[in-house]
Design a protein around this motif. Structure first.
Motif, PDB file in Angstrom:
ATOM      1  N   ARG A  23       0.855  -1.182   0.000  1.00 39.92           N
ATOM      2  CA  ARG A  23       0.000   0.000   0.000  1.00 39.92           C
ATOM      3  C   ARG A  23       0.892   1.233   0.000  1.00 39.92           C
ATOM      4  NH1 ARG A  23      -4.774  -1.636   3.467  1.00 39.92           N
ATOM      5  NH2 ARG A  23      -5.502  -3.419   2.262  1.00 39.92           N
ATOM      6  N   THR A  24       0.549   2.184  -0.822  1.00 41.77           N
ATOM      7  CA  THR A  24       1.292   3.435  -0.876  1.00 41.77           C
ATOM      8  C   THR A  24       0.367   4.558  -0.439  1.00 41.77           C
ATOM      9  OG1 THR A  24       2.652   2.603  -2.673  1.00 41.77           O
ATOM     10  CG2 THR A  24       2.628   4.968  -2.347  1.00 41.77           C
ATOM     11  N   LEU A  25       0.827   5.325   0.542  1.00 43.35           N
ATOM     12  CA  LEU A  25       0.051   6.441   1.068  1.00 43.35           C
ATOM     13  C   LEU A  25       0.684   7.749   0.623  1.00 43.35           C
ATOM     14  CD1 LEU A  25      -0.405   5.148   4.736  1.00 43.35           C
ATOM     15  CD2 LEU A  25      -1.912   4.794   2.768  1.00 43.35           C
ATOM     16  N   ASP A  26      -0.126   8.634   0.059  1.00 44.18           N
ATOM     17  CA  ASP A  26       0.319   9.960  -0.362  1.00 44.18           C
ATOM     18  C   ASP A  26       0.140  10.896   0.826  1.00 44.18           C
ATOM     19  OD1 ASP A  26       0.679  12.491  -1.407  1.00 44.18           O
ATOM     20  OD2 ASP A  26      -0.489  12.098  -3.226  1.00 44.18           O
ATOM     21  N   LEU A  27       1.229  11.310   1.432  1.00 48.86           N
ATOM     22  CA  LEU A  27       1.192  12.152   2.627  1.00 48.86           C
ATOM     23  C   LEU A  27       1.313  13.639   2.318  1.00 48.86           C
ATOM     24  CD1 LEU A  27       3.491  10.014   4.940  1.00 48.86           C
ATOM     25  CD2 LEU A  27       1.011  10.088   4.907  1.00 48.86           C
ATOM     26  N   GLN A  28       1.390  13.993   1.040  1.00 49.72           N
ATOM     27  CA  GLN A  28       1.534  15.400   0.669  1.00 49.72           C
ATOM     28  C   GLN A  28       0.300  16.161   1.145  1.00 49.72           C
ATOM     29  OE1 GLN A  28       3.482  15.844  -3.408  1.00 49.72           O
ATOM     30  NE2 GLN A  28       2.733  13.727  -3.434  1.00 49.72           N
ATOM     31  N   GLY A  29       0.526  17.218   1.875  1.00 53.82           N
ATOM     32  CA  GLY A  29      -0.569  18.003   2.423  1.00 53.82           C
ATOM     33  C   GLY A  29      -1.116  17.437   3.725  1.00 53.82           C
ATOM     34  N   VAL A  30      -0.640  16.276   4.135  1.00 54.04           N
ATOM     35  CA  VAL A  30      -1.094  15.639   5.373  1.00 54.04           C
ATOM     36  C   VAL A  30      -0.009  15.708   6.439  1.00 54.04           C
ATOM     37  CG1 VAL A  30      -1.873  13.456   6.410  1.00 54.04           C
ATOM     38  CG2 VAL A  30      -2.641  14.073   4.112  1.00 54.04           C
ATOM     39  N   SER A  31       1.236  15.534   6.009  1.00 51.83           N
ATOM     40  CA  SER A  31       2.362  15.499   6.942  1.00 51.83           C
ATOM     41  C   SER A  31       3.615  16.054   6.280  1.00 51.83           C
ATOM     42  CB  SER A  31       2.625  14.057   7.386  1.00 51.83           C
ATOM     43  OG  SER A  31       3.782  13.989   8.175  1.00 51.83           O
ATOM     44  N   LEU A  32       4.500  16.575   7.094  1.00 54.36           N
ATOM     45  CA  LEU A  32       5.791  17.057   6.607  1.00 54.36           C
ATOM     46  C   LEU A  32       6.854  15.977   6.677  1.00 54.36           C
ATOM     47  CD1 LEU A  32       5.820  20.602   8.258  1.00 54.36           C
ATOM     48  CD2 LEU A  32       5.214  20.000   5.910  1.00 54.36           C
ATOM     49  N   ILE A 100      -0.390   0.811  10.824  1.00 52.29           N
ATOM     50  CA  ILE A 100      -0.076   2.220  10.577  1.00 52.29           C
ATOM     51  C   ILE A 100      -0.927   2.840   9.471  1.00 52.29           C
ATOM     52  CG2 ILE A 100       2.261   2.033  11.490  1.00 52.29           C
ATOM     53  CD1 ILE A 100       3.273   2.350   8.632  1.00 52.29           C
ATOM     54  N   GLU A 101      -1.509   2.010   8.625  1.00 50.76           N
ATOM     55  CA  GLU A 101      -2.403   2.567   7.609  1.00 50.76           C
ATOM     56  C   GLU A 101      -3.589   3.273   8.279  1.00 50.76           C
ATOM     57  OE1 GLU A 101      -1.142  -0.632   7.460  1.00 50.76           O
ATOM     58  OE2 GLU A 101      -1.137  -1.328   5.387  1.00 50.76           O
ATOM     59  N   ARG A 102      -4.051   2.737   9.397  1.00 49.99           N
ATOM     60  CA  ARG A 102      -5.152   3.370  10.138  1.00 49.99           C
ATOM     61  C   ARG A 102      -4.687   4.684  10.745  1.00 49.99           C
ATOM     62  NH1 ARG A 102      -6.118   3.575  15.236  1.00 49.99           N
ATOM     63  NH2 ARG A 102      -4.779   1.810  15.758  1.00 49.99           N
ATOM     64  N   LEU A 103      -3.444   4.704  11.259  1.00 49.37           N
ATOM     65  CA  LEU A 103      -2.918   5.932  11.867  1.00 49.37           C
ATOM     66  C   LEU A 103      -2.811   7.064  10.853  1.00 49.37           C
ATOM     67  CD1 LEU A 103      -0.066   4.455  14.088  1.00 49.37           C
ATOM     68  CD2 LEU A 103      -2.297   5.277  14.835  1.00 49.37           C
ATOM     69  N   TRP A 104      -2.590   6.720   9.584  1.00 51.78           N
ATOM     70  CA  TRP A 104      -2.449   7.715   8.525  1.00 51.78           C
ATOM     71  C   TRP A 104      -3.669   7.679   7.603  1.00 51.78           C
ATOM     72  CZ3 TRP A 104       1.148  11.302   8.943  1.00 51.78           C
ATOM     73  CH2 TRP A 104       2.229  11.045   9.782  1.00 51.78           C
ATOM     74  N   SER A 105      -4.840   7.501   8.182  1.00 51.61           N
ATOM     75  CA  SER A 105      -6.059   7.350   7.375  1.00 51.61           C
ATOM     76  C   SER A 105      -6.434   8.623   6.607  1.00 51.61           C
ATOM     77  CB  SER A 105      -7.228   6.894   8.247  1.00 51.61           C
ATOM     78  OG  SER A 105      -7.498   7.862   9.255  1.00 51.61           O
ATOM     79  N   ASP A 106      -5.851   9.765   6.972  1.00 51.18           N
ATOM     80  CA  ASP A 106      -6.113  11.009   6.227  1.00 51.18           C
ATOM     81  C   ASP A 106      -5.402  11.028   4.877  1.00 51.18           C
ATOM     82  OD1 ASP A 106      -7.584  11.881   8.366  1.00 51.18           O
ATOM     83  OD2 ASP A 106      -6.067  13.292   9.097  1.00 51.18           O
ATOM     84  N   ALA A 107      -4.417  10.174   4.715  1.00 47.44           N
ATOM     85  CA  ALA A 107      -3.640  10.127   3.474  1.00 47.44           C
ATOM     86  C   ALA A 107      -4.415   9.393   2.384  1.00 47.44           C
ATOM     87  CB  ALA A 107      -2.299   9.439   3.708  1.00 47.44           C
TER      88      ALA A 107
END
Length: 113
Positions: A23-32, A100-107
């Motif tokens: 799974r790839t999570l796009d964190l742009q705009g979510v985290s630095l 950790i996918e749940r922890l970064w569910s905004d991504a």
């Protein structure tokens, strides 16, 4: 090579080592922290180490700089930090536990296949 190209190159390398449930999570705009997290798992310590080693080799061959690798000795959760791309290689049970996918569910989840 930009972060997206590196991420896609690393996903292919993980597929080549039979990494599971990539799974790839796009964190742009979510985290630095990073632009992308790649999360996958292996079914044994040996497979986890093999995937992480391949990620390192592939990144360096593509001109990426590995800033750090944590967890190779125990091979339960190996983190490969490439700056804009961070790869998490879990042992199956540990991935289920930490989720950790749940922890970064905004991504946003990136389609790579």
């Amino acid at each position: 090579m930009n972060a997206e190209q590196l991420m896609r190159t690393l996903v292919k390398a993980i597929e080549g080592k039979k990494g599971h449930d990539i799974r790839t999570l796009d964190l742009q705009g979510v985290s630095l922290i990073a632009d992308y997290f790649i999360v996958c798992h292996g079914n044994s310590d040996t497979q986890v180490q093999s995937i992480a080693t391949e990620v390192k080799k592939t990144a360096e061959a593509a001109g990426g700089v590995v800033k750090g690798i944590e967890g190779m000795d125990k091979a339960r959760w190996v983190l490969v930090d490439l700056g804009d791309v961070v790869v998490h290689v879990f042992h199956r049970e540990d991935r289920e536990y930490y989720n950790i996918e749940r922890l970064w569910s905004d991504a946003k989840v990136v389609e790579t296949g």
